[in-house]
Each structure stands twice: as C-alpha cells, then as structure tokens.
Scaffold this motif. Sequence first.
Motif, mmCIF file in Angstrom:
data_model
loop_
_atom_site.group_PDB
_atom_site.id
_atom_site.type_symbol
_atom_site.label_atom_id
_atom_site.label_comp_id
_atom_site.label_asym_id
_atom_site.label_seq_id
_atom_site.Cartn_x
_atom_site.Cartn_y
_atom_site.Cartn_z
ATOM 1 N N THR A 4 0.828 -1.194 0.000
ATOM 2 C CA THR A 4 0.000 0.000 0.000
ATOM 3 C C THR A 4 0.869 1.253 0.000
ATOM 4 O OG1 THR A 4 -1.726 -1.156 1.229
ATOM 5 C CG2 THR A 4 -1.819 1.249 1.208
ATOM 6 N N ALA A 5 0.590 2.163 -0.924
ATOM 7 C CA ALA A 5 1.345 3.411 -0.990
ATOM 8 C C ALA A 5 1.019 4.277 0.219
ATOM 9 C CB ALA A 5 1.021 4.153 -2.277
ATOM 10 N N ILE A 6 2.029 4.987 0.713
ATOM 11 C CA ILE A 6 1.870 5.853 1.879
ATOM 12 C C ILE A 6 1.898 7.302 1.423
ATOM 13 C CG2 ILE A 6 2.821 6.541 4.097
ATOM 14 C CD1 ILE A 6 4.161 3.803 4.268
ATOM 15 N N GLU A 7 0.799 8.014 1.604
ATOM 16 C CA GLU A 7 0.792 9.437 1.268
ATOM 17 C C GLU A 7 1.817 10.171 2.127
ATOM 18 O OE1 GLU A 7 -3.158 10.954 1.706
ATOM 19 O OE2 GLU A 7 -3.710 10.409 -0.340
ATOM 20 N N THR A 8 2.578 11.062 1.485
ATOM 21 C CA THR A 8 3.678 11.729 2.173
ATOM 22 C C THR A 8 3.693 13.204 1.820
ATOM 23 O OG1 THR A 8 4.988 9.700 2.095
ATOM 24 C CG2 THR A 8 6.170 11.746 2.526
ATOM 25 N N SER A 11 7.827 19.335 0.809
ATOM 26 C CA SER A 11 8.064 20.479 -0.074
ATOM 27 C C SER A 11 6.759 21.101 -0.587
ATOM 28 C CB SER A 11 8.946 20.046 -1.262
ATOM 29 O OG SER A 11 9.436 21.159 -1.978
ATOM 30 N N GLY A 12 5.764 21.155 0.295
ATOM 31 C CA GLY A 12 4.511 21.805 -0.062
ATOM 32 C C GLY A 12 3.549 20.958 -0.864
ATOM 33 N N HIS A 13 3.822 19.657 -1.000
ATOM 34 C CA HIS A 13 2.973 18.777 -1.799
ATOM 35 C C HIS A 13 2.624 17.529 -1.003
ATOM 36 C CE1 HIS A 13 3.601 20.941 -5.660
ATOM 37 N NE2 HIS A 13 4.792 21.198 -5.139
ATOM 38 N N LEU A 14 1.418 17.038 -1.196
ATOM 39 C CA LEU A 14 1.009 15.760 -0.637
ATOM 40 C C LEU A 14 1.153 14.718 -1.741
ATOM 41 C CD1 LEU A 14 -0.123 14.122 1.719
ATOM 42 C CD2 LEU A 14 -2.426 14.626 0.860
ATOM 43 N N PHE A 15 2.209 13.929 -1.657
ATOM 44 C CA PHE A 15 2.493 12.919 -2.667
ATOM 45 C C PHE A 15 1.679 11.662 -2.399
ATOM 46 C CE2 PHE A 15 6.256 15.618 -2.551
ATOM 47 C CZ PHE A 15 6.457 15.885 -3.897
ATOM 48 N N ARG A 16 1.347 10.970 -3.476
ATOM 49 C CA ARG A 16 0.547 9.754 -3.346
ATOM 50 C C ARG A 16 1.351 8.599 -2.763
ATOM 51 N NH1 ARG A 16 -4.201 10.160 -6.529
ATOM 52 N NH2 ARG A 16 -4.190 12.008 -7.873
ATOM 53 N N GLU A 37 2.136 16.469 -10.658
ATOM 54 C CA GLU A 37 0.812 16.246 -11.226
ATOM 55 C C GLU A 37 0.167 17.560 -11.693
ATOM 56 O OE1 GLU A 37 -1.554 14.040 -8.444
ATOM 57 O OE2 GLU A 37 -0.519 12.155 -8.863
ATOM 58 N N PRO A 38 0.855 18.321 -12.545
ATOM 59 C CA PRO A 38 0.327 19.633 -12.925
ATOM 60 C C PRO A 38 -0.865 19.573 -13.865
ATOM 61 C CG PRO A 38 2.282 19.169 -14.198
ATOM 62 C CD PRO A 38 2.149 18.049 -13.191
ATOM 63 N N GLN A 39 -1.017 18.465 -14.611
ATOM 64 C CA GLN A 39 -2.057 18.445 -15.637
ATOM 65 C C GLN A 39 -2.371 17.008 -16.047
ATOM 66 O OE1 GLN A 39 -1.032 20.737 -19.090
ATOM 67 N NE2 GLN A 39 -2.868 20.188 -20.230
ATOM 68 N N PRO A 49 -7.692 8.587 -20.000
ATOM 69 C CA PRO A 49 -7.148 9.580 -19.075
ATOM 70 C C PRO A 49 -5.774 9.171 -18.555
ATOM 71 C CG PRO A 49 -8.851 8.280 -17.999
ATOM 72 C CD PRO A 49 -8.871 7.885 -19.443
ATOM 73 N N TYR A 50 -4.865 10.124 -18.512
ATOM 74 C CA TYR A 50 -3.520 9.870 -17.991
ATOM 75 C C TYR A 50 -3.035 11.095 -17.235
ATOM 76 C CZ TYR A 50 1.505 9.077 -17.725
ATOM 77 O OH TYR A 50 2.786 8.944 -17.259
ATOM 78 N N LEU A 51 -2.504 10.872 -16.032
ATOM 79 C CA LEU A 51 -1.982 11.943 -15.186
ATOM 80 C C LEU A 51 -0.524 11.637 -14.867
ATOM 81 C CD1 LEU A 51 -2.478 14.514 -13.486
ATOM 82 C CD2 LEU A 51 -3.151 12.995 -11.596
ATOM 83 N N PRO A 52 0.434 12.284 -15.564
ATOM 84 C CA PRO A 52 1.853 12.053 -15.260
ATOM 85 C C PRO A 52 2.177 12.516 -13.844
ATOM 86 C CG PRO A 52 1.565 13.197 -17.359
ATOM 87 C CD PRO A 52 0.250 13.234 -16.662
ATOM 88 N N ASP A 53 3.180 11.885 -13.241
ATOM 89 C CA ASP A 53 3.527 12.201 -11.856
ATOM 90 C C ASP A 53 4.274 13.529 -11.730
ATOM 91 O OD1 ASP A 53 2.443 9.818 -10.716
ATOM 92 O OD2 ASP A 53 4.151 8.714 -11.519
#
Length: 223
Positions: A4-8, A11-16, A37-39, A49-53
């Motif tokens: 399971t991925a841990i949200e972290t 640097s001002g971002h909540l990473f998945r 994940e800007p766009q 649908p695709y959301l680059p990291d």
Amino acid sequence: MAITAIETYYSGHLFRSRLEARWATVFNDLGIRWEYEPQGFLVGDQQRPYLPDFHFPDLGWWIEVKGASERLDMTLLADAVHPTKGIGPHGGTTSLLILGPIPDTCGATPLHFSVTRQADCGQLHRCDDNCDYPPPLYGLDYFLAIDDLASLGTDLTKIRPSDRETWRKWGAYPIPYCKASSTVPRGDLTRALLDPRVPVGPHLEAAYTLGRTARFEHGAQAA
C-alpha cells in the motif's frame, strides 16, 4: 502481496507515495525545477485519461514513478507519448522518463528507461490523421549535476552558449544515452541500470543517497 502506498507530505505537496516524495528530494538536491501532477490528459485513439507524476518545465520532460514494473500500463504510456494524441504539444516529440526505486549508485551512474515515439512520415506538421507512427522507442537516460561535469572531463566552454546557460541555471539535465529496439526491452523498466563507463560524480551520488535515506517524520519534512 500488494504494498500500500503511503501518502507523504514534502516540499509543499502531498504525494501519493513515499517513493514520489523521495524522488522529489533528489530533484531538489540536483536543482531541477519540477511540478507535481500539474495536468491530466486524454491520450491515444481511445482518449484514455492519464496523469503524469512529475513535469520538468525547463527541460520539457514528463516523469512516471512506479515502484514495480508490473504496475506500469505500457499501452497507456505508449499513448501518452503519441506525437499528436499524447501529452506533448502538437508537432513535437515527447519523451517520458520512467523512475522506480532509487538505486544505490555503487560508484556508477544510474541509467533510467525512457519511452518516446516519433512521426514515421516526414515532418510532423505535414501528417494527417491517417499517418502511421512507429511503436514506442525505449532508451536510457541519466542525470548529471553541474558540479560533477569536471570529474567527467566536460569542458563547459565547449558547450553552446544556450546549453551552457541551461547547465548553470538548472544544475542537472537528463542526457539521452542510447536508443534500444522498438519492442519493450526485457527486464524491469523501473529498475535502473548502472553503467561503470560513466563514473558517478559526488553531487549525483549524494542526491541519490539523500533520496534513498530520506525520512518523513510526522508527514512533514525529509530529515
């Protein structure tokens, strides 16, 4: 068993995932300006649908981070780098860098897989919707910190002024190393390859070590 991925938060971002946050520490240490994940995009003939990291706005690179190769949707990545129906601007070639677990450099520069596609019928702006494109091309790319250039014997005075300004300003740059065959290469695409012919510089080695060992106590900062 799936991990399971841990949200972290970093640097001002909540990473998945913790892995995404670790790569962000590497980018920061190398001086690469990044967006998380800007766009999102609709890619390919089916408009999936695709959301680059990550996106490197000053280098024009998109980044996909996955902890294991089996979690990669290769058909989606192939659609993402389509010259006219992908994530890049119409008329340009788009490359996508695939990053997995941060490797131990072991004295050699890590090479990471990338995927790209190009038009197969002359200049892209002359193509219509019936134009055929080749299958994805896979290559290997590596990062290089500006203060490691001297150790690799690179003379900044021999670099074009426009490129030299890029080196000075951003500190790191993904360098195309080679192009593999048009079929998916064997092995784990998320696992970096170590090339002993390119000795790792001290700054790059430190950046990878920082990423591997970063601690995110209380979900706040990397220690």
